[in-house]
Motif scaffolding. Structure first.
Motif, PDB file in Angstrom:
ATOM      1  N   LEU A 327       0.862  -1.182   0.000  1.00 24.61           N
ATOM      2  CA  LEU A 327       0.000   0.000   0.000  1.00 24.61           C
ATOM      3  C   LEU A 327       0.895   1.228   0.000  1.00 24.61           C
ATOM      4  CD1 LEU A 327      -0.187   1.440   3.074  1.00 24.61           C
ATOM      5  CD2 LEU A 327      -1.462  -0.624   3.543  1.00 24.61           C
ATOM      6  N   ALA A 328       0.334   2.359  -0.379  1.00 29.63           N
ATOM      7  CA  ALA A 328       1.111   3.590  -0.472  1.00 29.63           C
ATOM      8  C   ALA A 328       0.352   4.720   0.205  1.00 29.63           C
ATOM      9  CB  ALA A 328       1.398   3.931  -1.930  1.00 29.63           C
ATOM     10  N   ILE A 329       1.100   5.668   0.730  1.00 29.80           N
ATOM     11  CA  ILE A 329       0.520   6.870   1.327  1.00 29.80           C
ATOM     12  C   ILE A 329       1.202   8.080   0.712  1.00 29.80           C
ATOM     13  CG2 ILE A 329      -0.041   5.753   3.517  1.00 29.80           C
ATOM     14  CD1 ILE A 329       2.470   7.068   4.717  1.00 29.80           C
ATOM     15  N   ASP A 330       0.501   9.221   0.694  1.00 28.13           N
ATOM     16  CA  ASP A 330       1.149  10.446   0.252  1.00 28.13           C
ATOM     17  C   ASP A 330       1.902  11.049   1.429  1.00 28.13           C
ATOM     18  OD1 ASP A 330      -0.691  11.727   1.886  1.00 28.13           O
ATOM     19  OD2 ASP A 330      -1.914  12.487   0.242  1.00 28.13           O
ATOM     20  N   ASN A 339      -3.097  -2.813  -2.876  1.00 21.86           N
ATOM     21  CA  ASN A 339      -3.227  -3.948  -3.796  1.00 21.86           C
ATOM     22  C   ASN A 339      -4.097  -5.036  -3.171  1.00 21.86           C
ATOM     23  OD1 ASN A 339      -1.526  -5.238  -1.985  1.00 21.86           O
ATOM     24  ND2 ASN A 339      -0.110  -5.993  -3.551  1.00 21.86           N
ATOM     25  N   GLU A 340      -4.377  -6.068  -3.968  1.00 23.92           N
ATOM     26  CA  GLU A 340      -5.329  -7.092  -3.543  1.00 23.92           C
ATOM     27  C   GLU A 340      -4.838  -7.863  -2.333  1.00 23.92           C
ATOM     28  OE1 GLU A 340      -7.367 -11.151  -5.376  1.00 23.92           O
ATOM     29  OE2 GLU A 340      -6.478  -9.662  -6.718  1.00 23.92           O
ATOM     30  N   ARG A 341      -3.542  -8.163  -2.270  1.00 19.52           N
ATOM     31  CA  ARG A 341      -3.020  -8.943  -1.142  1.00 19.52           C
ATOM     32  C   ARG A 341      -3.139  -8.159   0.171  1.00 19.52           C
ATOM     33  NH1 ARG A 341       0.107 -13.636  -0.588  1.00 19.52           N
ATOM     34  NH2 ARG A 341      -0.018 -13.876  -2.849  1.00 19.52           N
ATOM     35  N   THR A 342      -3.055  -6.842   0.103  1.00 18.08           N
ATOM     36  CA  THR A 342      -3.246  -6.027   1.311  1.00 18.08           C
ATOM     37  C   THR A 342      -4.656  -6.201   1.846  1.00 18.08           C
ATOM     38  OG1 THR A 342      -1.642  -4.397   0.504  1.00 18.08           O
ATOM     39  CG2 THR A 342      -3.100  -3.696   2.270  1.00 18.08           C
ATOM     40  N   GLU A 343      -5.632  -6.223   0.950  1.00 17.79           N
ATOM     41  CA  GLU A 343      -7.018  -6.468   1.367  1.00 17.79           C
ATOM     42  C   GLU A 343      -7.130  -7.775   2.147  1.00 17.79           C
ATOM     43  OE1 GLU A 343     -10.541  -4.908  -1.302  1.00 17.79           O
ATOM     44  OE2 GLU A 343      -9.159  -6.102  -2.505  1.00 17.79           O
ATOM     45  N   ARG A 344      -6.546  -8.826   1.588  1.00 21.54           N
ATOM     46  CA  ARG A 344      -6.666 -10.134   2.214  1.00 21.54           C
ATOM     47  C   ARG A 344      -5.904 -10.191   3.539  1.00 21.54           C
ATOM     48  NH1 ARG A 344      -5.401 -12.245  -3.066  1.00 21.54           N
ATOM     49  NH2 ARG A 344      -3.476 -13.148  -2.197  1.00 21.54           N
ATOM     50  N   LEU A 345      -4.730  -9.593   3.581  1.00 24.99           N
ATOM     51  CA  LEU A 345      -3.907  -9.650   4.792  1.00 24.99           C
ATOM     52  C   LEU A 345      -4.555  -8.889   5.943  1.00 24.99           C
ATOM     53  CD1 LEU A 345      -1.205 -10.476   6.143  1.00 24.99           C
ATOM     54  CD2 LEU A 345      -0.268  -8.306   5.315  1.00 24.99           C
ATOM     55  N   LEU A 396       3.817  -8.891  11.758  1.00 23.74           N
ATOM     56  CA  LEU A 396       4.044  -8.385  10.410  1.00 23.74           C
ATOM     57  C   LEU A 396       5.426  -7.769  10.326  1.00 23.74           C
ATOM     58  CD1 LEU A 396       0.698  -6.534   9.502  1.00 23.74           C
ATOM     59  CD2 LEU A 396       1.453  -8.791   8.740  1.00 23.74           C
ATOM     60  N   SER A 397       6.127  -8.062   9.248  1.00 23.29           N
ATOM     61  CA  SER A 397       7.336  -7.324   8.908  1.00 23.29           C
ATOM     62  C   SER A 397       6.914  -6.140   8.048  1.00 23.29           C
ATOM     63  CB  SER A 397       8.301  -8.223   8.124  1.00 23.29           C
ATOM     64  OG  SER A 397       9.322  -7.430   7.545  1.00 23.29           O
ATOM     65  N   VAL A 398       7.212  -4.933   8.522  1.00 24.42           N
ATOM     66  CA  VAL A 398       6.781  -3.713   7.842  1.00 24.42           C
ATOM     67  C   VAL A 398       7.998  -3.017   7.256  1.00 24.42           C
ATOM     68  CG1 VAL A 398       5.549  -1.523   8.058  1.00 24.42           C
ATOM     69  CG2 VAL A 398       4.877  -3.477   9.467  1.00 24.42           C
ATOM     70  N   THR A 408       5.867   4.001   0.076  1.00 25.48           N
ATOM     71  CA  THR A 408       5.313   2.690  -0.261  1.00 25.48           C
ATOM     72  C   THR A 408       5.603   1.732   0.884  1.00 25.48           C
ATOM     73  OG1 THR A 408       5.591   3.057  -2.627  1.00 25.48           O
ATOM     74  CG2 THR A 408       5.364   0.774  -1.891  1.00 25.48           C
ATOM     75  N   MET A 409       4.577   1.012   1.319  1.00 27.08           N
ATOM     76  CA  MET A 409       4.712   0.097   2.444  1.00 27.08           C
ATOM     77  C   MET A 409       4.569  -1.341   1.947  1.00 27.08           C
ATOM     78  SD  MET A 409       2.322   2.066   5.231  1.00 27.08           S
ATOM     79  CE  MET A 409       2.534   0.719   6.373  1.00 27.08           C
ATOM     80  N   VAL A 410       5.429  -2.212   2.450  1.00 27.22           N
ATOM     81  CA  VAL A 410       5.359  -3.640   2.158  1.00 27.22           C
ATOM     82  C   VAL A 410       5.094  -4.369   3.472  1.00 27.22           C
ATOM     83  CG1 VAL A 410       6.558  -5.652   1.224  1.00 27.22           C
ATOM     84  CG2 VAL A 410       6.932  -3.382   0.220  1.00 27.22           C
ATOM     85  N   LEU A 411       4.030  -5.156   3.519  1.00 32.14           N
ATOM     86  CA  LEU A 411       3.645  -5.891   4.724  1.00 32.14           C
ATOM     87  C   LEU A 411       3.799  -7.383   4.444  1.00 32.14           C
ATOM     88  CD1 LEU A 411       0.344  -3.949   5.566  1.00 32.14           C
ATOM     89  CD2 LEU A 411       2.664  -3.431   6.328  1.00 32.14           C
ATOM     90  N   VAL A 412       4.597  -8.057   5.277  1.00 31.84           N
ATOM     91  CA  VAL A 412       4.853  -9.482   5.083  1.00 31.84           C
ATOM     92  C   VAL A 412       4.613 -10.196   6.407  1.00 31.84           C
ATOM     93  CG1 VAL A 412       6.541 -11.221   4.403  1.00 31.84           C
ATOM     94  CG2 VAL A 412       6.558  -8.970   3.309  1.00 31.84           C
ATOM     95  N   PRO A 413       3.769 -11.238   6.440  1.00 26.71           N
ATOM     96  CA  PRO A 413       3.576 -11.996   7.684  1.00 26.71           C
ATOM     97  C   PRO A 413       4.894 -12.593   8.152  1.00 26.71           C
ATOM     98  CG  PRO A 413       1.896 -12.554   6.076  1.00 26.71           C
ATOM     99  CD  PRO A 413       2.920 -11.743   5.348  1.00 26.71           C
ATOM    100  N   GLU A 414       5.113 -12.584   9.474  1.00 28.54           N
ATOM    101  CA  GLU A 414       6.340 -13.108  10.065  1.00 28.54           C
ATOM    102  C   GLU A 414       5.997 -14.150  11.125  1.00 28.54           C
ATOM    103  OE1 GLU A 414       9.521 -12.967   9.821  1.00 28.54           O
ATOM    104  OE2 GLU A 414       9.893 -11.366   8.369  1.00 28.54           O
ATOM    105  N   GLU A 415       6.954 -15.039  11.366  1.00 30.58           N
ATOM    106  CA  GLU A 415       6.840 -15.938  12.499  1.00 30.58           C
ATOM    107  C   GLU A 415       7.102 -15.160  13.780  1.00 30.58           C
ATOM    108  OE1 GLU A 415       5.842 -18.983  12.252  1.00 30.58           O
ATOM    109  OE2 GLU A 415       5.745 -18.904  10.057  1.00 30.58           O
ATOM    110  N   ALA A 416       6.698 -15.699  14.909  1.00 28.89           N
ATOM    111  CA  ALA A 416       6.943 -15.045  16.196  1.00 28.89           C
ATOM    112  C   ALA A 416       8.442 -14.864  16.404  1.00 28.89           C
ATOM    113  CB  ALA A 416       6.356 -15.863  17.331  1.00 28.89           C
ATOM    114  N   PRO A 417       8.892 -13.756  17.037  1.00 30.16           N
ATOM    115  CA  PRO A 417      10.308 -13.501  17.239  1.00 30.16           C
ATOM    116  C   PRO A 417      10.949 -14.562  18.128  1.00 30.16           C
ATOM    117  CG  PRO A 417       8.989 -11.552  17.722  1.00 30.16           C
ATOM    118  CD  PRO A 417       8.050 -12.693  17.582  1.00 30.16           C
ATOM    119  N   VAL A 418      12.248 -14.732  17.957  1.00 32.44           N
ATOM    120  CA  VAL A 418      13.020 -15.597  18.841  1.00 32.44           C
ATOM    121  C   VAL A 418      13.005 -14.979  20.231  1.00 32.44           C
ATOM    122  CG1 VAL A 418      15.297 -16.534  19.312  1.00 32.44           C
ATOM    123  CG2 VAL A 418      14.465 -16.382  16.954  1.00 32.44           C
ATOM    124  N   PRO A 419      12.693 -15.733  21.278  1.00 31.45           N
ATOM    125  CA  PRO A 419      12.536 -15.156  22.625  1.00 31.45           C
ATOM    126  C   PRO A 419      13.867 -14.802  23.264  1.00 31.45           C
ATOM    127  CG  PRO A 419      12.258 -17.522  22.733  1.00 31.45           C
ATOM    128  CD  PRO A 419      12.402 -17.189  21.274  1.00 31.45           C
TER     129      PRO A 419
END
Length: 861
Positions: A327-330, A339-345, A396-398, A408-419
């Motif tokens: 997704l993008a912001i001004d 985009n479509e994947r942002t909707e689903r995420l 989310l990895s942002v 422009t922002m890229v959002l990617v699902p992430e696994e839980a951080p290492v403790p």
């Protein structure tokens, strides 16, 4: 920072009139006049474009003395930069320095900024360049013009850009002076107006056109433009049919374009702005002007074309096929692309995201940590990456990728951080902010989307660093409290502050702001055995945080509350194990205090406690110095027929307050009247003690009947023999009351002034020698002059004419004009008028002594 309604586009002021064009009526009370807003917006956007910046703004004087307010912010969201919307002119920031001195400042990179203004870098620890120009007209200072742009490490700002900034500031100053002459109040009362900069996108295909009659205020649209805008009425139409479709932020930019491109000397030019059509989609408004285009009606016209981006907000098939949510912001923080994947995420339709501020579309982005990452991207123009946890165990990895027109922002699902460290639980769904960024997770297989950039880690530390730097400059307890008010409250969104100091096992109120008048009075002087939260935190050493007033009331049912809604933090002030007092932070809305905020507040209160303890020692020494000086200054001046004398003394407001300024009037052995004024270097007990010794020496030499040059020479040798490690200046004048003859000697002291009987005033030219305490062989020549009946001599120390960042000649001229205006006043009233400006100032780095002597005229007495 303070929370307000996100739907109100926090940090921005929008006009009541849906059209952003020039006004036809008056502004409502407390609202800046639209003509003023338009002038400021035009100047800011023009300056950004001229020097290739990506953001800018104008700080304007406010109704409060010594306070500038950010009036217009172009190219950045106001909500993210609210803590920097107020600037006190005595602060060590470039905006304040430029306003004080009237000189431009150009910072080409972060190293130069750190060297010259470390507190700026501490509060905004990102790589960017900044240019500042004073907004002035003659001697009138209105504010400061600011432009931000990418840094150029090691390369100074070029002469062309320096000149452009200076000219832009002067042009705006002339415009504001013109508005002031027309009766417009050139002052900013509140929050800044946010302005969208023209887009730098490539020219798209045209779909519609218009012809704007600038004089008549009407616009003719072709069929294509009317269809895009959803306008059914026939042309011509009021221009509001076009401008009302604009977001107010874009509206100011449109009028700036119209005024620049439609100027008589304007050539052909093209500017682009975003406009929202009836379908909710963004369109690109391309405004093109023809040089001196005049229609058959004799009016100036502005030709323009509207370019339809169609489903630009919905996105293209190409990005929909990417395996990332994009997704993008001004640059004002509004979502412009999904985009479509942002909707689903995110589980939200595009229509619910498009056109809305980011922190409204994604409420978890309102957390201070995430806001800081967005600030870093917008200011540094470098990618920023971090982890976020919108809800539950989902991470989310942002990645933020900034550009000229937005991020422009890229959002990617992430696994839980290492403790590697404890991770705070997710924020309840009722509270939008989420927990601070956790440790970096295990290595991600997605190259380029790593977490934890150096900029992100450094930015989270700026609050304690900024407060620490500011506290090192505060000397008195009052100054420490003022720093806490200016730095701590805005950083955490607080509205109330109270500081209590411990003395004789009781807590006494030392500072308060934001509480109802008189509410805290019953708690002033409370004993340490009372059961109130301010006492409990000091005796236990543990802070108390109450997320709501209800929770505070349950914990302390007998405690009166000042509000029904809000939150409170009670913090102990302990320095190296020694109790100093307690601090109360108040918030006007319920809120959680996450572990990061609790840790930072606890650390900051330790710094505050140390600063207050140090300030209490200074205050104690200052009290001793004041007592010493009060004992040494004359409480009564001698009365002599034919001559009237008046003295005034005013301590400084910085450091130890008390300096070494003194004055005296002595009847000599020869029957003359000796007028003396002096200034010992430094402040505090040592300066006051040296002043007392010098005053006694001058008085002894004068009483013995020595000529003026010998009095000063003897005082000089005495100071050298005493060797206090200080020097002093002095002006010594001997007046013969009957004839008016004056013999004057000056040792490195400011020139005295003379007001003649006809009301004119001048700076005298008294010959001088070096300051006292430097050269035992120094000679001090005598200057002779005559004081006519009705004339007034004015002797003063440099504190009367000096101001931080200002030319001393301006101060001398100001005092000369004031002295000339006192012809109808009595001598005490004249002294009060000369001291009036200094008395009102809260920023006096030096103390002031003034001595007036008037020879009575034939009709006096």
């Amino acid at each position: 920072m303070r929370r307000v309604s996100r739907r109100a586009h926090a940090g921005c002021v929008t006009p009541r009139d849906p059209s952003p064009g020039p006004p036809s009526g008056r502004a409502s009370p407390g609202t800046p006049p639209p003509t003023l807003t338009q002038a400021l917006a035009e100047a800011a956007t023009g300056a950004v474009e001229e020097v290739d910046g990506y953001a800018g703004g104008v700080y304007l004087r406010s109704g409060t003395e010594g306070l500038l307010r950010l009036s217009v912010l172009a190219g950045l969201p106001g909500e993210l930069f609210r803590p920097w919307s107020r600037m006190h002119t005595n602060r060590p920031f470039p905006v304040a320095e430029v306003h004080r001195s009237g000189q431009s400042v150009h910072l080409s990179d972060v190293e130069e900024s750190m060297r010259r203004f470390p507190q700026l870098v501490a509060s905004l620890p990102f790589p960017f360049a900044s240019l500042y120009a004073p907004v002035v007209a003659g001697r009138e200072r209105f504010g400061v013009l600011v432009v931000l742009r990418p840094p150029a490490p090691g390369l100074p700002v070029g002469a062309r850009d320096r000149e452009r900034m200076t000219r832009a500031g002067l042009r705006l100053g002339e415009v504001l002076a013109g508005l002031a002459a027309e009766g417009t109040a050139v002052a900013w009362p509140g929050e800044p107006v946010c302005v969208q900069l023209p887009s730098g996108a490539v020219p798209p295909v045209r779909f519609g056109s218009f012809d704007w009659d600038l004089a008549a205020g009407t616009v003719a649209m072709d069929d294509g433009l009317r269809a895009i805008l959803g306008v059914r009425e026939a042309s011509p139409l009021p221009v509001e049919a076009l401008t009302s479709r604009l977001d107010p932020k874009d509206g100011y930019a449109l009028w700036a374009v119209a005024r620049r491109t439609g100027a008589p000397d304007g050539g052909g030019s093209v500017r682009r702005l975003r406009l929202k059509g009836p379908d909710g989609g963004l369109h690109l408004l391309e405004v093109s002007a023809r040089s001196r285009f005049v229609g058959r009606d004799g009016h100036g016209h502005l030709a323009g074309a509207l370019v339809d981006l169609g489903t630009g907000l919905v996105g293209s098939d190409a990005t929909d096929r990417l395996p990332r949510a994009i997704l993008a912001i001004d640059r004002l923080g509004r979502v412009t692309y999904v985009n479509e994947r942002t909707e689903r995420l995110l589980g939200r339709p595009r229509g619910a995201l498009a056109g809305r501020p980011l922190w409204e579309a994604l409420p978890w982005f309102a957390h201070p940590f995430h806001e800081e990452q967005l600030r870093a991207a917008l200011l540094s123009s470098e990618p920023v990456r971090f982890l976020a946890r919108p809800e539950g165990d989902r991470w989310l990895s942002v990645s933020l990728h900034p550009g000229r027109d937005g991020v422009t922002m890229v959002l990617v699902p992430e696994e839980a951080p290492v403790p590697e460290a404890s991770v705070p639980p997710p924020v309840p769904s009722s509270v939008p902010p989420l927990a601070p960024a956790p440790p970096r997770p295990a290595a991600s297989p997605r190259a380029g989307d790593g977490i934890g950039s150096a900029g992100a880690r450094a930015s989270s530390l700026y609050r304690p660093v900024a407060l620490a730097i500011a506290l090192t400059e505060a000397v008195t307890a009052r100054q420490v409290s003022a720093v806490v008010t200016e730095e701590l409250l805005p950083a955490f969104g607080g509205r109330q502050l109270a500081i209590y100091l411990l003395s004789d096992r009781r807590l006494y109120l030392a500072w308060e702001t934001g509480f109802p008048p008189g509410f805290l009075d019953p708690f002033d002087g409370v004993a340490l055995d009372a059961r109130v939260p301010g006492v409990d935190v000091l005796t236990t050493g543990r802070a108390l945080f109450f997320e709501s007033m209800e929770s505070l009331g349950r914990a302390y049912p007998e405690l009166p509350l000042d509000a029904e809604s809000g939150a409170r933090a009670f913090l102990p002030l302990i320095a190296s194990g020694r109790p100093v007092g307690s601090c109360i932070l108040g918030f006007d809305r319920p809120r959680d205090f996450d572990p990061e905020e609790r840790a930072v507040l606890t650390a900051l209160t330790g710094l505050i406690a140390q600063a207050l303890e140090r300030a209490q020692r200074y205050d104690s020494e200052a009290a001793v110095a004041r007592g010493l000086q009060d004992a040494l200054l004359p409480h009564r001046l001698p009365v002599r027929a034919g001559v009237e004398t008046v003295g005034r003394y005013l301590p400084g407001t910085q450091g130890m307050d008390v300096g070494g300024d003194w004055y005296d009037v002595v009847e000599t052995a020869r029957g003359e009247l000796a007028l003396v004024i002096g200034d010992v270097q430094g402040h505090g007990v040592a300066a006051a003690a040296t002043m007392g010794q010098l005053r006694s020496a001058v008085r002894a030499f004068a009483l013995s009947g020595l000529p003026p040059q010998e009095v000063v020479r003897g005082t000089n040798r005495l100071l050298i023999d005493l060797d206090p490690g200080q020097f002093a200046s002095c002006c010594y004048m001997v007046l013969e009351a009957r004839t008016g003859e004056v013999r004057a000697v000056r040792a490195g002291h400011p020139q005295p002034l003379l007001r003649r009987p006809d009301g004119t005033a001048q700076v005298l030219d008294v010959a001088g020698g070096v300051v006292l305490g430097v050269d035992e062989r120094a000679a001090y020549p005598v200057t002779r002059l005559r004081l006519d009946p009705g004339a007034v001599l004015a002797l003063h120390t440099d504190g009367l004419v000096e101001r931080p960042g200002a030319d001393i000649d301006e101060g001398v001229e100001r005092v000369r004009r004031t002295l000339a205006s006192t012809g109808s006043l009595s001598l005490p009233e004249a002294a009060d008028r000369l001291m009036h400006e200094a008395v009102r100032s809260s920023d006096r780095p030096d103390d002031i002594a003034l001595l007036l002597a008037a020879r009575e005229g034939p009709g006096d007495g």
